[in-house]
Motif scaffolding. Structure first.
Motif, short mmCIF file in Angstrom:
data_model
loop_
_atom_site.label_atom_id
_atom_site.label_comp_id
_atom_site.label_asym_id
_atom_site.label_seq_id
_atom_site.Cartn_x
_atom_site.Cartn_y
_atom_site.Cartn_z
N TYR A 169 5.29 3.55 2.15
CA TYR A 169 4.98 2.26 1.50
C TYR A 169 4.93 1.17 2.55
O TYR A 169 5.83 1.06 3.39
CB TYR A 169 6.07 1.95 0.47
N TYR A 170 3.83 0.41 2.52
CA TYR A 170 3.67 -0.72 3.45
C TYR A 170 3.72 -2.01 2.61
O TYR A 170 2.71 -2.44 2.06
CB TYR A 170 2.30 -0.65 4.14
N PRO A 171 4.90 -2.63 2.52
CA PRO A 171 5.05 -3.75 1.58
C PRO A 171 4.26 -4.99 1.94
O PRO A 171 3.98 -5.84 1.07
CB PRO A 171 6.56 -4.04 1.61
N GLU A 172 3.90 -5.15 3.21
CA GLU A 172 3.23 -6.40 3.62
C GLU A 172 1.72 -6.36 3.43
O GLU A 172 1.05 -7.37 3.62
CB GLU A 172 3.52 -6.66 5.11
N GLU A 173 1.20 -5.20 3.08
CA GLU A 173 -0.27 -5.09 3.00
C GLU A 173 -0.78 -5.60 1.65
O GLU A 173 -0.02 -5.83 0.72
CB GLU A 173 -0.69 -3.64 3.23
N GLY A 174 -2.06 -5.76 1.57
CA GLY A 174 -2.67 -6.23 0.33
C GLY A 174 -4.16 -6.20 0.46
O GLY A 174 -4.71 -5.39 1.22
N TRP A 175 -4.83 -7.07 -0.28
CA TRP A 175 -6.28 -7.16 -0.15
C TRP A 175 -6.74 -8.55 -0.51
O TRP A 175 -5.96 -9.37 -1.02
CB TRP A 175 -6.99 -6.10 -0.98
N TYR B 124 6.14 -3.48 12.34
CA TYR B 124 5.33 -3.54 11.11
C TYR B 124 6.18 -3.09 9.92
O TYR B 124 7.00 -2.17 10.04
CB TYR B 124 4.15 -2.60 11.28
N GLY B 125 5.97 -3.68 8.76
CA GLY B 125 6.73 -3.30 7.57
C GLY B 125 6.29 -1.93 7.07
O GLY B 125 5.14 -1.75 6.67
N VAL B 126 7.19 -0.95 7.11
CA VAL B 126 6.84 0.40 6.65
C VAL B 126 8.11 1.12 6.22
O VAL B 126 9.15 1.01 6.88
CB VAL B 126 6.09 1.18 7.76
N GLU B 127 8.06 1.81 5.08
CA GLU B 127 9.23 2.58 4.64
C GLU B 127 8.79 3.85 3.92
O GLU B 127 7.70 3.89 3.33
CB GLU B 127 10.11 1.73 3.72
N TRP B 128 9.64 4.88 4.01
CA TRP B 128 9.38 6.10 3.24
C TRP B 128 9.81 5.83 1.80
O TRP B 128 10.82 5.15 1.58
CB TRP B 128 10.18 7.29 3.81
N LEU B 129 9.08 6.38 0.86
CA LEU B 129 9.34 6.09 -0.55
C LEU B 129 9.61 7.40 -1.30
O LEU B 129 8.80 8.33 -1.22
CB LEU B 129 8.09 5.41 -1.14
N GLY B 130 10.73 7.45 -2.04
CA GLY B 130 11.04 8.65 -2.84
C GLY B 130 10.10 8.74 -4.04
O GLY B 130 9.56 7.73 -4.51
N LYS B 131 9.94 9.99 -4.54
CA LYS B 131 9.00 10.20 -5.66
C LYS B 131 9.47 9.48 -6.93
O LYS B 131 8.64 8.99 -7.71
CB LYS B 131 8.84 11.70 -5.94
N SER C 116 0.85 -1.21 0.00
CA SER C 116 0.00 0.00 0.00
C SER C 116 0.87 1.24 0.00
O SER C 116 1.93 1.25 0.62
CB SER C 116 -0.83 0.09 1.28
N LEU C 117 0.36 2.28 -0.64
CA LEU C 117 1.00 3.60 -0.61
C LEU C 117 0.10 4.55 0.16
O LEU C 117 -1.12 4.41 0.10
CB LEU C 117 1.16 4.12 -2.04
N GLU C 118 0.73 5.48 0.85
CA GLU C 118 -0.10 6.42 1.64
C GLU C 118 0.56 7.79 1.64
O GLU C 118 1.77 7.90 1.85
CB GLU C 118 -0.19 5.90 3.08
#
Ligand SMILES: Cc1cc2nc3c(=O)[nH]c(=O)nc-3n(C[C@H](O)[C@H](O)[C@H](O)COP(=O)(O)OP(=O)(O)OC[C@H]3O[C@@H](n4cnc5c(N)ncnc54)[C@H](O)[C@@H]3O)c2cc1C
Length: 387
Positions: free
Chosen positions: A139-145, A110-117, A85-87
């Motif tokens: 960016y939360y790489p572990e998320e989904g749906w 929790y899996g979370v990282e800042w993402l450059g443009k 997911s992106l936020e």
């Protein structure tokens, strides 16, 4: 042991599958078709981000892991996507909240990282960078749906084919029959009596209904989703922009949710593809995805989110009623596979799970909240965002 489960949505189908796998004789009874009501109109984001307090965060993280663990039983799970997911938040207040949340989520593992443009542009070129401006992106790489109705269909099929469960769609339960404070059977609308040693009520937003046993205190509120027709997009990750949530929904369709649209909905009021709610969804999404210029919504769905009164999951045995269990929750898509396993362990194997102890219905029916396992839930808002 015979277990009768009222409801076949994400929650009921998970409990049914796990109870049947554990060796119980399971009957699943649903007033409508199999697959659920809220489950069939859910954004279905798998996440634990921003959930508080820690016991509720941990429950959601267990739910996400349980989704992955279903691969042991099913191999490739055609209902499950883990594309991250992106936020981003466009207001100062939102960005301050986001920084705090990132720090908290990192602290909790929790899996979370800042993402450059530049990286974002490579990953998701359909997102209009100007709509993001200077806002930091997470960016939360572990998320989904999940596709909830497919999930329910596959788990119920496995419960039936592998473990002998009986499925009873289009059969409404009107009463839970009791003897000496013990649940012994359910009565259906056409007068049939289905005997069981344990009855589990997983009827979603209808968990407050009068079935002759105490209903749960619920404050379920309406939620709405919009669906575009297939559009030429390569969007893979879902994104969350302020209170807007957008994700792919198969074959090029996009699913759109906006919390402030939900707030304006009246329970039971009809929504349409050309109403003002639909326009609000499209207008907000077009800013981030210009490819939606000229596109109208193809479908909308609206239903109640099952919501126990304090906003938290309510799961476990009902005190004062032997053999009667409840399982009602928001974020049920994320939580379902873990809740199913935990309840099956408790019911069939007599193995309680510590992780669900704070979420027992006791907190609504016994006057000991401050000292009970649920004390951490008092006065806390369970979740920021749609799920
Ligand atoms: C707009 C929206 C967005 C959401 N977004 C997310 C999200 O992003 N992530 C997330 O994890 N969760 C989300 N949720 C919440 C999630 O969808 C629910 O928590 C979950 O679907 C609940 O599943 P359930 O099986 O308990 O209920 P349901 O799917 O409603 O199933 C209950 C079933 O019980 C049956 N039933 C009811 N009464 C009876 C009776 N008397 N006799 C027989 N059968 C009966 C019904 O027919 C129904 O099939 C969202 C919900 C909504 C509405």
């Amino acid at each position: 042991m015979r277990v009768a489960i009222i409801g076949s949505g994400m929650v009921g189908s998970s409990i049914a599958y796990e109870c049947a796998k554990a060796g119980a004789g399971v009957t699943v009874i649903d007033a409508g078709r199999l697959g659920g009501v809220a489950s069939a109109a859910s954004f279905a984001w798998l996440n634990a981000t921003s959930k508080a307090p820690k016991s509720y965060y941990a429950l959601n993280a267990l739910g996400m892991r349980a989704h992955l663990e279903l691969r042991r039983d099913f191999g490739d799970c055609p209902w499950h996507r883990q594309t991250g997911s992106l936020e981003w938040r466009t207001t100062d207040e939102g960005q301050a909240w986001q920084r705090g949340n990132v720090a908290q989520m990192r602290d909790w593992g929790y899996g979370v990282e800042w993402l450059g443009k530049a990286r974002l542009a490579q990953m998701e070129p359909d997102i209009h960078l100007a709509a993001i401006g200077d806002a930091p992106v997470v960016y939360y790489p572990e998320e989904g749906w999940v596709d909830p109705v497919l999930y329910a269909a596959w788990l119920l099929r496995a419960a039936r084919e592998r473990h002998g469960a009986e499925l009873r769609p289009h059969t409404e339960v009107t009463q839970v029959l009791t003897r000496n404070n013990r649940a012994v059977a359910v009565l259906t609308a056409d007068g049939e009596r289905i005997e069981a040693d344990v009855i589990v009520n997983a009827s979603g937003a209808r968990s407050d209904g009068d079935l002759g046993v105490p209903g749960l205190p619920m404050t379920s509120t309406p939620g709405m989703l919009g669906f575009t027709p297939p559009v030429p997009t390569t969007l893979r990750s879902q994104f969350h922009l302020d209170d807007l949530d957008v994700r792919p929904d198969g074959a090029g369709r996009l699913m759109i949710h906006k919390a402030s649209v939900d707030t304006g909905l009246l329970p039971g009021a009809a929504v349409s593809t050309d109403g003002r709610e639909a326009e609000a969804l499209l207008e907000a999404t077009r800013k981030a995805l210009p490819l939606l210029q000229g596109v109208r919504l193809e479908a909308v769905r609206s239903t109640l989110r099952p919501m126990p009164r304090d906003g938290f999951t309510c799961i476990g045995a009902m005190t004062h009623m032997t053999g009667y269990y409840v399982a009602a929750t928001h974020s049920g898509v994320t939580l379902a596979p873990y809740l199913g396993r935990a309840l099956a362990d408790e019911i069939v194997r007599d193995l309680p799970h510590d992780a669900i102890a704070p979420f027992s219905p006791d907190r609504f029916f016994l006057e000991q909240t401050a000292t009970s396992a649920s004390a951490e839930l008092v006065g806390v808002k369970p979740v920021e965002g749609p799920a």
